[in-house]
Motif scaffolding. Structure first.
Motif, PDB file in Angstrom:
ATOM      1  N   THR A 387       1.117   7.749  12.126  1.00  0.00           N
ATOM      2  CA  THR A 387      -0.291   7.785  11.724  1.00  0.00           C
ATOM      3  C   THR A 387      -0.401   8.049  10.224  1.00  0.00           C
ATOM      4  N   ASN A 504      -3.737  14.806   7.990  1.00  0.00           N
ATOM      5  CA  ASN A 504      -2.821  14.620   9.116  1.00  0.00           C
ATOM      6  C   ASN A 504      -2.338  15.956   9.674  1.00  0.00           C
ATOM      7  N   TYR A 551      -2.392   4.263  23.884  1.00  0.00           N
ATOM      8  CA  TYR A 551      -1.601   4.583  22.693  1.00  0.00           C
ATOM      9  C   TYR A 551      -0.463   3.577  22.510  1.00  0.00           C
ATOM     10  N   THR A 555       0.001   1.032  19.353  1.00  0.00           N
ATOM     11  CA  THR A 555       1.202   1.105  18.508  1.00  0.00           C
ATOM     12  C   THR A 555       1.926  -0.231  18.461  1.00  0.00           C
ATOM     13  N   GLN A 559       1.001  -1.340  14.808  1.00  0.00           N
ATOM     14  CA  GLN A 559       2.100  -0.796  14.012  1.00  0.00           C
ATOM     15  C   GLN A 559       3.275  -1.757  13.953  1.00  0.00           C
ATOM     16  N   ILE A 575      -1.000   3.669  12.583  1.00  0.00           N
ATOM     17  CA  ILE A 575      -2.284   3.829  13.252  1.00  0.00           C
ATOM     18  C   ILE A 575      -3.161   4.732  12.390  1.00  0.00           C
ATOM     19  N   GLU A 576      -4.433   4.375  12.257  1.00  0.00           N
ATOM     20  CA  GLU A 576      -5.369   5.199  11.503  1.00  0.00           C
ATOM     21  C   GLU A 576      -5.292   6.653  11.983  1.00  0.00           C
ATOM     22  N   GLY A 577      -5.255   7.594  11.022  1.00  0.00           N
ATOM     23  CA  GLY A 577      -4.972   8.991  11.326  1.00  0.00           C
ATOM     24  C   GLY A 577      -5.881   9.611  12.379  1.00  0.00           C
ATOM     25  N   ASP A 648      -9.532   0.104  11.311  1.00  0.00           N
ATOM     26  CA  ASP A 648      -9.756   1.199  12.254  1.00  0.00           C
ATOM     27  C   ASP A 648     -10.697   0.776  13.375  1.00  0.00           C
TER      28      ASP A 648
END
Length: 718
Positions: A387, A504, A551, A555, A559, A575-577, A648
């Motif tokens: 992230t 983060n 998730y 990813t 990602q 991935i956006e934080g 996002d």
């Protein structure tokens, strides 16, 4: 007839339909007008962050120090020196706009094929985007028709202007695409125009009212710029779903032979109750975001709680009033080719569900293991999830004008990461100890009148690798404390990298209390609703599997880039934080829509005397049509957000769409019935110590004539 809260609200609204309908319309109008008059207040830069970096920015804000919005214009030519005339004209045109200051002469690159023009937008940087348009026009007009020359502009003001326009276009796209999609799905589900229009109209009016109230609330809790998009996404999906559940049950009871009065009572007592339980569960789950420690999530929490509460309220008040007023006119505009009723008047929607359920209930262990295996395989990529706060060049795709400009400028004039910004305040910034400490640094700017100083410290690496973060940590933990020890000054370290690291870190700390809160709330609400700790625990476990699968898909797509091109997007390596925490909370809430609705219907069947397997079969078959329609609407709405411009929004849309699809198919149609079949009567076990819990009825049969506190007939507008 025992009446629960939803039943009493529904019957009251049906008896006072004019009051309920006019009251709803007045509420929507007043909230919309008041919100529009007040306007929305967006959070400041310091409010967006957390930790040391946010405090550094707050110190600058409090001192009234705001760096002007910087802009860059790159002029590229095919031949060495071919940029000179264009660059000279551009610099002159930018200066003549009256909005630019400190326009520097063009700076040539090493190969003499590019030149960079630096300047600032006059005035407050926070409002620079409102004044940059004349500069954009001047650059465009001056560069037009110049053969062999390319011009690209990038900067704070132009980027914010571009972003604002893009968000406005994206929101309109989402609204004008999602609403027709939802309407089309409802037409298929109900086969009648009026019945299809009703949920969409209620959902849109709920969103309008929520928009207005959120604007008023933003004067106390400042909001992030995408909060309205998140609210619309949730409001449309949840609002349509709640109305769909309620309306579908009323039509089912009518199809089963009940009169309009009885059908409305049963729908209010059953689906109305499920809507209340689901809505409260969603709102409580969303409240978990207040524990994140970030204003961004507090705004998301407030927005989603508002829109879910209003949608829930409308579903159990104005919807029954409208149904009583419309009567048989609810079927007006019936489309014969979409008529799904059998000749006897029974819905066929459970036929496919029954075919799927038969092997599942015959071999529940096999199907339970298979469903869990599928979800775990989908979740596997999440083990390597990375992230970060995505920069603008990642947010808008590699082919967007903003990303192209940023890439070309950094390629022609490569620079390191944004420098760390050390902010120093003291009672007297010119005192000898402070002055000596500042002398140990380069790039120091002292604002003596405000007793504050700024220090720029260059960092190695590219801003996102371990070298940059290690250097920042050393600066914060060793260099700065040692330099200012004993000076009496307050020192904070900010800057772009520091903001990302602090954000983060706070997310990692905040996700634990948020997770504990929403799991505890889900457990308690399910325990109260079904008086069974087994149902409560399985609810949480099924939700976790859905979240993990979401998730993993996010990813894999965003990602690693697996299947990204097929979805019209691209991999950005992270991935956006804020996405994992947001998706966790939203899916925990939304999963309750289907779970409460389906398990309530299973409980109804069991309370009438059916054994567990027969109750499972009846409950899932009878809810299959509503769950399928609701899931289709949510998937369609979320998928629309997956097509928007910002990375996002794409991640959120794809992640939620996949999770809802899996939840409504693999989880509700295979995993839930197989697990409940394996557990058998243990599903309904209430520990002795918890038998004091109130018994909340799950089914309402038609009352005998003259019985019950609401025995008076509900007037129907036929």
């Amino acid at each position: 007839m025992r009446g629960n809260l939803a039943a009493r609200m529904g019957v009251w609204s049906a008896h006072h339909r004019k009051t309920a309908i006019i009251g709803w319309l007045l509420f929507v109008v007043l909230a919309t007008v008041a919100g529009g008059a007040s306007g929305m207040v967006e959070m400041s830069e310091s409010e967006q962050g957390t930790g040391d970096s946010a405090r550094a920015q707050k110190m600058l804000d409090d001192a009234g120090l705001d760096r002007p919005a910087g802009e860059l214009v790159l002029v590229s030519s095919r031949t060495a020196g071919g940029w000179k005339d264009t660059a000279r004209d551009l610099a002159a045109a930018i200066g003549k706009t009256g909005e630019a200051a400190k326009v520097e002469p063009p700076l040539a690159s090493g190969n003499d094929r590019e030149a960079l023009i630096r300047f600032e937008i006059k005035g407050d940087a926070k409002t620079a985007a409102d004044r940059v348009q004349p500069v954009l026009d001047a650059v465009r007009d001056t560069a037009a028709g110049r053969d062999g020359v390319e011009v690209h502009q990038f900067g704070q003001a132009s980027a914010e202007k571009w972003l604002g326009d893009l968000l406005s276009e994206d929101f309109q796209k989402a609204e004008f695409t999602a609403v027709p999609l939802a309407l089309g799905i409802l037409l298929v589900a109900f086969g009648a125009v009026v019945a299809a229009l009703l949920p969409v109209a209620l959902a849109l009016t709920a969103c309008m009212a929520a928009f207005g109230l959120l604007s008023l609330a933003s004067h106390q809790l400042h909001l992030f710029q995408t909060t309205y998009s998140v609210m619309f996404l949730m409001g449309l999906a949840v609002g349509v779903d709640y109305c769909l559940f309620y309306l579908r049950r009323e039509r089912d009871e009518r199809a089963a032979g009940h009169d309009a009065d009885t059908a409305l009572r049963i729908a209010a007592a059953t689906s109305g109750r499920a809507v209340l339980v689901s809505g409260v569960t969603v709102m409580m789950a969303m409240a978990g975001m207040f524990l994140s420690g970030l204003m961004l999530f507090k705004g998301f929490a407030l927005a989603t709680i508002l829109v879910v509460f209003i949608a829930m309220l409308g579903s159990v008040t104005v919807l029954p009033a409208l149904l009583a007023w419309l009567g048989d006119r609810i079927d007006a505009g019936r489309l014969p080719f979409l008529n799904r009723r059998k000749k006897k008047g029974v819905h066929e929607s459970g036929a496919i569900a029954g075919a799927v359920l038969k092997p599942v209930l015959n071999r529940p262990k096999l199907f339970a293991l298979g469903a869990v295996a599928v979800l775990l395989v989908l979740a596997a990529p999440a083990l390597g999830m990375k992230t970060e706060q995505l920069g603008m060049e990642k947010q808008f795709g590699s082919d967007s004008a903003l990303s192209v400009a940023h890439k070309k400028i950094t390629q022609a004039f490569p620079v390191g990461p944004e420098p760390a910004l050390v902010v120093v305040t003291a009672d007297d910034i010119t005192a000898a100890p402070v002055r000596e400490a500042l002398a140990g640094f380069d790039n120091v700017t002292v604002h003596a009148a405000k007793n504050i100083a700024e220090i720029e410290v260059n960092l190695p690496g590219n801003g996102s690798d371990d070298r940059s973060e290690a250097a920042l940590a050393e600066l914060r933990d060793t260099t700065v404390p040692a330099a200012f020890d004993g000076t009496g000054a307050q020192v904070r370290v900010g800057g772009e990298l520091a903001e990302s690291v602090d954000f983060n870190d706070q997310l990692k700390r905040g996700i634990v209390p948020v997770f504990v809160f929403i799991t505890a709330v889900t457990f308690l609400l399910m325990l109260l609703c079904f008086r069974s700790y087994v149902i409560a625990v399985t609810s949480i476990l099924l939700n976790l599997l859905s979240v993990a699968a979401a998730y993993g898909v996010m990813t894999a797509v965003f990602q690693h880039g697996w299947g990204a091109s097929a979805l019209g997007t691209e991999a950005v390596g992270a991935i956006e934080g804020w996405m994992p925490l947001f998706v966790l909370v939203v899916l925990f809430g939304l999963s309750m829509d289907y779970h409460v609705f389906v398990v309530s219907r299973i409980r109804e069947a069991r309370d009438r005397g059916a054994d567990t397997r027969a109750a499972i079969s009846e409950g899932i078959r009878r809810t299959a049509g509503a769950v399928t329609g609701a899931a289709a609407i949510m998937v369609a709405v979320f998928a629309v957000f997956g097509t928007l411009s910002m990375q996002d929004m794409q991640q959120m849309g794809v992640g939620l769409a996949v999770a809802v699809l899996l939840d409504a198919t693999v989880v509700r149609m295979v995993l839930l019935p197989s697990v409940m079949a394996l557990l058998g009567e243990r599903n309904w076990r209430t520990p002795r110590g918890l038998r004091w819990l109130p018994s909340m009825e799950h089914g309402e049969g038609p009352p005998a004539a003259g019985q019950g506190r609401h025995a008076a007939p509900v007037p129907a507008g036929r």
